[in-house]
Design a protein around this motif. Structure first.
Motif: not given
Length: 116
Positions: A16-23, A25-31
């Motif tokens: 979740v931490f990684a996904a929120v960080g990517r989100r 920073h406008a990075e993709g939420l792909d696996v």
């Protein structure tokens, strides 16, 4: 509570931490992207579990166990990110430490506070 549930919670919260960080920073939420971002921290989480299991008497629900896991997750995660030439800016280290601390210690604190 078996040891599997606390380990599962820690892994899910690091993801979740990684996904929120990517989100944020406008990075993709792909696996693959989430996995790439989370992997250094997941290695740190595993190292923290191993270390805490060896050096502490308390189980994985204790705050001491969680503190070891948080410290290891952040330190190992940042070292691996540096080796891989990923960002390790001071502000990121601070944010990661706070967020992972809240996540990985937070559920342990809630378990202590909730009636069993």
């Amino acid at each position: 509570m078996s040891r599997l549930l606390p380990a599962f919670l820690d892994v899910v919260l690091v993801l979740v931490f990684a996904a929120v960080g990517r989100r944020s920073h406008a990075e993709g939420l792909d696996v693959p992207g989430i996995a790439r971002t989370a992997l250094p921290f997941l290695v740190g989480t595993a190292a923290g579990w191993l270390l805490a299991s060896v050096v502490l008497d308390g189980g994985p629900r204790t705050l001491a166990f969680g503190a070891v896991v948080v410290a290891s997750t952040v330190v190992v995660g940042m070292v691996l990110r540096a080796v891989a030439a990923q960002g390790v800016a001071v502000s990121f280290v601070v944010v990661a430490t706070v967020v992972l601390g809240v996540f990985l210690l937070g559920w342990r604190l809630l378990v202590r506070l909730l009636p069993v």
